[in-house]
Motif scaffolding. Structure first.
Motif, PDB file in Angstrom:
ATOM      1  N   ARG A 179       2.001   1.701  -3.553  1.00 25.76           N
ATOM      2  CA  ARG A 179       0.906   2.182  -4.396  1.00 25.76           C
ATOM      3  C   ARG A 179       0.599   3.657  -4.131  1.00 25.76           C
ATOM      4  O   ARG A 179       0.155   4.376  -5.028  1.00 25.76           O
ATOM      5  CB  ARG A 179      -0.354   1.337  -4.166  1.00 25.76           C
ATOM      6  N   SER A 222      -3.820   1.642  -8.839  1.00 25.62           N
ATOM      7  CA  SER A 222      -4.137   2.505  -7.700  1.00 25.62           C
ATOM      8  C   SER A 222      -4.414   3.940  -8.133  1.00 25.62           C
ATOM      9  O   SER A 222      -5.079   4.694  -7.419  1.00 25.62           O
ATOM     10  CB  SER A 222      -2.993   2.485  -6.685  1.00 25.62           C
ATOM     11  N   ARG A 223      -3.910   4.312  -9.312  1.00 25.28           N
ATOM     12  CA  ARG A 223      -4.143   5.657  -9.861  1.00 25.28           C
ATOM     13  C   ARG A 223      -5.332   5.680 -10.814  1.00 25.28           C
ATOM     14  O   ARG A 223      -5.573   6.673 -11.489  1.00 25.28           O
ATOM     15  CB  ARG A 223      -2.897   6.128 -10.616  1.00 25.28           C
ATOM     16  N   ALA A 228       0.830  -1.205   0.000  1.00 22.26           N
ATOM     17  CA  ALA A 228       0.000   0.000   0.000  1.00 22.26           C
ATOM     18  C   ALA A 228       0.865   1.256   0.000  1.00 22.26           C
ATOM     19  O   ALA A 228       0.513   2.266  -0.624  1.00 22.26           O
ATOM     20  CB  ALA A 228      -0.933  -0.010   1.207  1.00 22.26           C
TER      21      ALA A 228
END
Length: 257
Positions: A84, A116-117, A81
């Protein structure tokens, strides 16, 4: 009056243990978006520990303090995470991963970040085109993409491979741990060129280095000296030059000047 924006990375009074040993006693550091901070310190002062702690390495236990990244509490997040979210941490000694092709490894990481984007994943063809271009700029042959990650790579090739990952991932902040170690002259130039390019696109950097020539070429916004698990001096290029001249064992008068 306009309220000042929160730093991209903000570390406050971070205390970290490794096993039974306390390595970071109390570290505080703020890095704005697009800025470049240099960390200097003698071997064992805690520079690599800070990077691996921010990356989420399980051996590094945060005992107290906090670390925020982009306004978010970083410490509860898994290493995946954190990556990311846009945090990139290079290894001082990048490990090899036998059996995993370098290109597949980097493409998998890149597509996880793109997801994630809310960006569409890159297929093998599009990734290969961008990877070959980036590799050529860093002096890495195409064949490196088809070999297992760092398997049989020289020290300099391992560091260039870290740079390749950095160039393709384009993180919000990169912590580079002695990225110039083992590099030849062309490799160091590649470091400076890539850092300058990514800074122009908004990436912030925390660079761990002992070498004044590289530090001067990077034109840092701030320089910080770690000693026994704490930041004991803050300054600019003048501080780096003083350390290069006097060494890390500094008289109190120099540290307070």
């Amino acid at each position: 009056m306009k309220k000042p924006s929160e730093p991209l990375l903000e570390v406050r009074d971070l205390r970290v243990d490794v096993g039974e040993q306390n390595v970071l006693k109390s570290v505080s550091l703020a890095v704005p978006a697009g800025a470049l901070a240099v960390l200097m310190g003698a071997n064992g002062s805690g520079k690599s520990t800070l990077g691996l702690t921010l990356a989420g390495h399980p051996r590094y236990k945060v005992m107290s303090g906090e670390a925020r990244f982009g306004g978010q509490d970083l410490l509860p997040l898994s290493p995946e995470a954190r990556a990311r979210a846009g945090l990139f941490v290079s290894f001082q000694a990048p490990p090899d991963i036998p059996g995993v092709k370098n290109g597949l490894f980097i493409r998998s990481a890149l597509n996880a970040v793109r997801e994630s984007r809310s960006e569409s994943p890159l297929d093998a063809f599009d990734f290969l085109a961008s990877a070959r271009t980036a590799a050529a700029e860093l002096g890495l042959p195409d064949a490196m993409l088809n070999r297992p990650v760092n398997d049989g790579f020289s020290g300099g090739e391992r560091k260039r491979n870290e740079l390749l990952q950095l160039a393709l991932l384009k993180p919000r902040l990169a912590l580079l741990d002695e990225i110039d170690s083992g590099m030849d002259v062309d490799g160091v130039r590649a470091v400076v060129k890539l850092v300058q390019s990514l800074r122009a696109q908004g990436t912030a950097f925390v660079v761990v280095s002992h070498y004044l020539q590289l530090i001067e070429s990077l034109e840092p916004d701030s320089v910080h000296r770690l000693d026994q698990g704490a930041i004991v001096e803050d300054g600019g290029l003048a501080l780096a030059r003083d350390i290069a001249r006097t060494g890390f064992v500094r008289a109190p008068a120099l540290a307070e000047a």
